[in-house]
Scaffold this motif. Structure first.
Motif, PDB file in Angstrom:
ATOM      1  N   VAL A 221       0.841  -1.208   0.000  1.00 23.70           N
ATOM      2  CA  VAL A 221       0.000   0.000   0.000  1.00 23.70           C
ATOM      3  C   VAL A 221       0.864   1.242   0.000  1.00 23.70           C
ATOM      4  CG1 VAL A 221      -1.637   1.324   1.365  1.00 23.70           C
ATOM      5  CG2 VAL A 221      -1.986  -1.127   1.052  1.00 23.70           C
ATOM      6  N   SER A 222       1.919   1.240   0.797  1.00 19.96           N
ATOM      7  CA  SER A 222       2.827   2.399   0.827  1.00 19.96           C
ATOM      8  C   SER A 222       3.473   2.618  -0.527  1.00 19.96           C
ATOM      9  CB  SER A 222       3.901   2.188   1.907  1.00 19.96           C
ATOM     10  OG  SER A 222       3.309   2.065   3.189  1.00 19.96           O
ATOM     11  N   ALA A 223       3.862   1.507  -1.193  1.00 17.26           N
ATOM     12  CA  ALA A 223       4.467   1.642  -2.509  1.00 17.26           C
ATOM     13  C   ALA A 223       3.460   2.208  -3.521  1.00 17.26           C
ATOM     14  CB  ALA A 223       4.986   0.285  -2.978  1.00 17.26           C
ATOM     15  N   LEU A 224       2.201   1.758  -3.456  1.00 18.64           N
ATOM     16  CA  LEU A 224       1.178   2.281  -4.366  1.00 18.64           C
ATOM     17  C   LEU A 224       0.923   3.761  -4.119  1.00 18.64           C
ATOM     18  CD1 LEU A 224      -1.366  -0.690  -4.373  1.00 18.64           C
ATOM     19  CD2 LEU A 224       0.156   0.015  -6.231  1.00 18.64           C
ATOM     20  N   LYS A 225       0.907   4.157  -2.826  1.00 23.96           N
ATOM     21  CA  LYS A 225       0.731   5.572  -2.514  1.00 23.96           C
ATOM     22  C   LYS A 225       1.873   6.400  -3.098  1.00 23.96           C
ATOM     23  CE  LYS A 225      -1.996   5.136   1.729  1.00 23.96           C
ATOM     24  NZ  LYS A 225      -2.045   5.367   3.185  1.00 23.96           N
ATOM     25  N   GLN A 226       3.062   5.857  -3.058  1.00 25.44           N
ATOM     26  CA  GLN A 226       4.189   6.579  -3.634  1.00 25.44           C
ATOM     27  C   GLN A 226       4.065   6.667  -5.161  1.00 25.44           C
ATOM     28  OE1 GLN A 226       6.594   8.187  -2.020  1.00 25.44           O
ATOM     29  NE2 GLN A 226       5.616   7.622  -0.053  1.00 25.44           N
ATOM     30  N   GLU A 227       3.471   5.644  -5.780  1.00 20.41           N
ATOM     31  CA  GLU A 227       3.272   5.688  -7.227  1.00 20.41           C
ATOM     32  C   GLU A 227       2.190   6.711  -7.606  1.00 20.41           C
ATOM     33  OE1 GLU A 227       2.411   1.786  -8.547  1.00 20.41           O
ATOM     34  OE2 GLU A 227       4.411   0.973  -8.071  1.00 20.41           O
ATOM     35  N   ILE A 228       1.207   6.942  -6.728  1.00 21.34           N
ATOM     36  CA  ILE A 228       0.124   7.897  -7.019  1.00 21.34           C
ATOM     37  C   ILE A 228       0.639   9.323  -7.028  1.00 21.34           C
ATOM     38  CG2 ILE A 228      -1.998   8.874  -6.075  1.00 21.34           C
ATOM     39  CD1 ILE A 228      -2.743   6.062  -5.163  1.00 21.34           C
ATOM     40  N   ILE A 229       1.615   9.599  -6.199  1.00 21.06           N
ATOM     41  CA  ILE A 229       2.107  10.982  -6.072  1.00 21.06           C
ATOM     42  C   ILE A 229       2.585  11.535  -7.407  1.00 21.06           C
ATOM     43  CG2 ILE A 229       3.889  12.416  -5.000  1.00 21.06           C
ATOM     44  CD1 ILE A 229       3.603  10.665  -2.509  1.00 21.06           C
ATOM     45  N   PRO A 230       3.456  10.853  -8.171  1.00 20.54           N
ATOM     46  CA  PRO A 230       3.875  11.434  -9.465  1.00 20.54           C
ATOM     47  C   PRO A 230       2.733  11.514 -10.478  1.00 20.54           C
ATOM     48  CG  PRO A 230       4.769   9.231  -9.191  1.00 20.54           C
ATOM     49  CD  PRO A 230       4.179   9.615  -7.878  1.00 20.54           C
ATOM     50  N   LEU A 231       1.760  10.594 -10.383  1.00 24.73           N
ATOM     51  CA  LEU A 231       0.630  10.670 -11.312  1.00 24.73           C
ATOM     52  C   LEU A 231      -0.227  11.894 -11.027  1.00 24.73           C
ATOM     53  CD1 LEU A 231      -0.432   6.899 -11.415  1.00 24.73           C
ATOM     54  CD2 LEU A 231       0.817   8.194 -13.152  1.00 24.73           C
ATOM     55  N   ASN A 232      -0.446  12.198  -9.759  1.00 28.50           N
ATOM     56  CA  ASN A 232      -1.188  13.413  -9.413  1.00 28.50           C
ATOM     57  C   ASN A 232      -0.464  14.662  -9.898  1.00 28.50           C
ATOM     58  OD1 ASN A 232      -3.393  12.134  -8.206  1.00 28.50           O
ATOM     59  ND2 ASN A 232      -2.319  11.957  -6.225  1.00 28.50           N
ATOM     60  N   LYS A 233       0.891  14.622  -9.800  1.00 30.10           N
ATOM     61  CA  LYS A 233       1.663  15.768 -10.286  1.00 30.10           C
ATOM     62  C   LYS A 233       1.534  15.906 -11.804  1.00 30.10           C
ATOM     63  CE  LYS A 233       5.078  15.907  -6.563  1.00 30.10           C
ATOM     64  NZ  LYS A 233       6.513  15.818  -6.213  1.00 30.10           N
ATOM     65  N   LYS A 234       1.431  14.774 -12.537  1.00 28.24           N
ATOM     66  CA  LYS A 234       1.227  14.856 -13.986  1.00 28.24           C
ATOM     67  C   LYS A 234      -0.147  15.443 -14.328  1.00 28.24           C
ATOM     68  CE  LYS A 234       4.229  11.024 -15.330  1.00 28.24           C
ATOM     69  NZ  LYS A 234       4.280   9.691 -15.985  1.00 28.24           N
ATOM     70  N   LEU A 235      -1.162  15.167 -13.472  1.00 25.43           N
ATOM     71  CA  LEU A 235      -2.507  15.681 -13.742  1.00 25.43           C
ATOM     72  C   LEU A 235      -2.657  17.162 -13.418  1.00 25.43           C
ATOM     73  CD1 LEU A 235      -4.766  12.769 -12.422  1.00 25.43           C
ATOM     74  CD2 LEU A 235      -4.381  13.430 -14.805  1.00 25.43           C
ATOM     75  N   GLU A 236      -1.815  17.693 -12.559  1.00 26.61           N
ATOM     76  CA  GLU A 236      -1.957  19.092 -12.147  1.00 26.61           C
ATOM     77  C   GLU A 236      -1.898  20.063 -13.326  1.00 26.61           C
ATOM     78  OE1 GLU A 236       0.923  19.847  -9.172  1.00 26.61           O
ATOM     79  OE2 GLU A 236      -0.143  18.721  -7.583  1.00 26.61           O
ATOM     80  N   PRO A 237      -1.006  19.915 -14.324  1.00 23.80           N
ATOM     81  CA  PRO A 237      -0.991  20.873 -15.441  1.00 23.80           C
ATOM     82  C   PRO A 237      -2.273  20.811 -16.284  1.00 23.80           C
ATOM     83  CG  PRO A 237       1.095  19.718 -15.314  1.00 23.80           C
ATOM     84  CD  PRO A 237       0.169  19.025 -14.383  1.00 23.80           C
ATOM     85  N   TYR A 238      -2.913  19.646 -16.290  1.00 21.04           N
ATOM     86  CA  TYR A 238      -4.102  19.501 -17.135  1.00 21.04           C
ATOM     87  C   TYR A 238      -5.399  19.946 -16.450  1.00 21.04           C
ATOM     88  CZ  TYR A 238      -0.946  16.571 -19.867  1.00 21.04           C
ATOM     89  OH  TYR A 238       0.112  16.106 -20.590  1.00 21.04           O
ATOM     90  N   MET A 239      -5.336  20.161 -15.166  1.00 25.04           N
ATOM     91  CA  MET A 239      -6.541  20.533 -14.458  1.00 25.04           C
ATOM     92  C   MET A 239      -7.038  21.930 -14.848  1.00 25.04           C
ATOM     93  SD  MET A 239      -7.213  17.849 -12.759  1.00 25.04           S
ATOM     94  CE  MET A 239      -8.472  18.415 -11.628  1.00 25.04           C
ATOM     95  N   ILE A 262      -5.930   2.887  -9.834  1.00 24.02           N
ATOM     96  CA  ILE A 262      -5.030   2.854  -8.653  1.00 24.02           C
ATOM     97  C   ILE A 262      -5.842   3.005  -7.381  1.00 24.02           C
ATOM     98  CG2 ILE A 262      -3.184   4.104  -7.485  1.00 24.02           C
ATOM     99  CD1 ILE A 262      -2.050   4.741 -10.256  1.00 24.02           C
ATOM    100  N   ASP A 263      -6.878   3.931  -7.419  1.00 21.90           N
ATOM    101  CA  ASP A 263      -7.720   4.089  -6.236  1.00 21.90           C
ATOM    102  C   ASP A 263      -8.480   2.819  -5.920  1.00 21.90           C
ATOM    103  OD1 ASP A 263      -6.927   6.658  -5.787  1.00 21.90           O
ATOM    104  OD2 ASP A 263      -8.558   7.562  -6.990  1.00 21.90           O
ATOM    105  N   SER A 264      -8.968   2.168  -7.002  1.00 21.09           N
ATOM    106  CA  SER A 264      -9.698   0.924  -6.791  1.00 21.09           C
ATOM    107  C   SER A 264      -8.810  -0.142  -6.170  1.00 21.09           C
ATOM    108  CB  SER A 264     -10.279   0.433  -8.128  1.00 21.09           C
ATOM    109  OG  SER A 264     -10.910  -0.820  -7.954  1.00 21.09           O
ATOM    110  N   GLN A 265      -7.571  -0.217  -6.700  1.00 20.95           N
ATOM    111  CA  GLN A 265      -6.620  -1.193  -6.132  1.00 20.95           C
ATOM    112  C   GLN A 265      -6.281  -0.875  -4.685  1.00 20.95           C
ATOM    113  OE1 GLN A 265      -5.502  -3.952  -7.627  1.00 20.95           O
ATOM    114  NE2 GLN A 265      -4.308  -4.507  -5.793  1.00 20.95           N
ATOM    115  N   LEU A 266      -6.152   0.429  -4.436  1.00 10.78           N
ATOM    116  CA  LEU A 266      -5.842   0.853  -3.067  1.00 10.78           C
ATOM    117  C   LEU A 266      -6.986   0.538  -2.117  1.00 10.78           C
ATOM    118  CD1 LEU A 266      -3.966   2.302  -1.099  1.00 10.78           C
ATOM    119  CD2 LEU A 266      -4.959   4.462  -1.843  1.00 10.78           C
ATOM    120  N   GLU A 267      -8.225   0.782  -2.562  1.00  9.39           N
ATOM    121  CA  GLU A 267      -9.368   0.486  -1.716  1.00  9.39           C
ATOM    122  C   GLU A 267      -9.499  -1.001  -1.454  1.00  9.39           C
ATOM    123  OE1 GLU A 267     -12.690   2.163  -3.666  1.00  9.39           O
ATOM    124  OE2 GLU A 267     -12.179   4.262  -3.157  1.00  9.39           O
ATOM    125  N   MET A 268      -9.229  -1.800  -2.499  1.00  7.56           N
ATOM    126  CA  MET A 268      -9.280  -3.243  -2.307  1.00  7.56           C
ATOM    127  C   MET A 268      -8.236  -3.693  -1.275  1.00  7.56           C
ATOM    128  SD  MET A 268      -9.759  -4.596  -6.223  1.00  7.56           S
ATOM    129  CE  MET A 268      -9.517  -6.265  -5.696  1.00  7.56           C
TER     130      MET A 268
END
Length: 273
Positions: A221-239, A262-268
């Motif tokens: 779970v910690s590793a997945l959370k770390q993977e989400i961080i760069p993806l959120n940063k990629k989405l910030e310019p497009y918001m 990723i959220d679905s996997q995290l929730e599971m």
């Protein structure tokens, strides 16, 4: 052999005189030893007799010379031992005693001077030897002092070493006791773990809910959370982009789908935990 025995018996009779000769075992060895002793004794007695005769002859010569000098003093000078004053008699007695101490033949100056010179030389040699012995004594005292200091230091070091060894021995014994306690405790815990594992296996426990499995899931779970961080940063310019451009919309949709997955996997994972 008979001649030796006869000579030995004669010598023993002479030695012991009126006393009876002690009994001894008569054999070749004892007779030879006593015969050699008899010969040595006779040789020494002969030498002693010659020395006595020589001393008697010298004494007679001294007596004759003394009588001659007394006659010379009495007839030529008119002096006799009784006519001398007490100081003169004392001086004469001291002169005679000095001559006897020095071991000279007469009381002439020619006899006294060499004797005094010899005594002076002996005195100088004795003083020289005394100074040498004093230097050696000082050196020995110095070495003795250094040796005593070294001995004291060595004794102190030995005492410190003994104390240190006692302390280290106590520590080693304590460590051995602790080691025995830890070993026994580890063995007890190992037995308890084995019994617990056997008990869990007998109850068909799911391995996915063990502590190790939960820790592994937490790490994932910690590793997945770390993977989400760069993806959120990629989405910030497009918001902030306008929804009209189709390419931006496609990218946003792709990012949203990836983020949703990723959220679905995290929730599971979180539900499973």
């Amino acid at each position: 052999m008979c001649e030796k025995i006869t000579k030995v018996n004669s010598w023993l009779s002479t030695v012991f005189g009126d006393q009876p000769v002690p009994h001894f075992e008569v054999n070749t060895r004892t007779v030879d030893i006593l015969y050699q002793l008899a010969q040595s004794s006779e040789a020494r007695c002969s030498d002693t007799a010659l020395l006595i005769e020589d001393l008697k002859q010298k004494a007679s010569e001294y007596q004759a010379e003394g009588a001659h000098l007394q006659d010379v003093l009495l007839q030529g000078v008119g002096l006799s031992c009784g006519s001398l004053s007490k100081p003169a008699a004392d001086y004469l007695s001291s002169l005679v005693d000095t001559a006897m101490v020095l071991g000279v033949r007469d009381t002439s100056l020619g006899s006294f001077m060499p004797a005094v010179n010899n005594l002076t030389n002996e005195l100088l040699e004795a003083e020289k030897s005394n100074r040498r012995l004093e230097r050696e004594l000082r050196a020995l005292r110095k070495r003795l002092g250094a040796t005593l200091v070294l001995r004291s230091n060595l004794q102190e070091d030995i005492n410190k070493t003994v104390k240190s060894q006692a302390v280290e021995s106590a520590k080693a014994e304590e460590r051995l006791l602790n080691m025995d306690f830890v070993t026994a405790k580890a063995k007890e815990l190992s037995n308890r773990r084995e019994r617990a594992e056997a008990q869990l296996l007998s109850r068909n426990m799911d391995k996915s809910i063990t502590h190790q499995a939960i820790v592994q899931l937490s790490e994932e779970v910690s590793a997945l959370k770390q993977e989400i961080i760069p993806l959120n940063k990629k989405l910030e310019p497009y918001m902030d982009l306008s929804p009209s451009p189709s390419l931006a919309q496609v990218k946003i949709e792709e990012a949203k789908r990836e983020l949703a997955a990723i959220d679905s996997q995290l929730e599971m994972n979180m539900d499973f935990k």
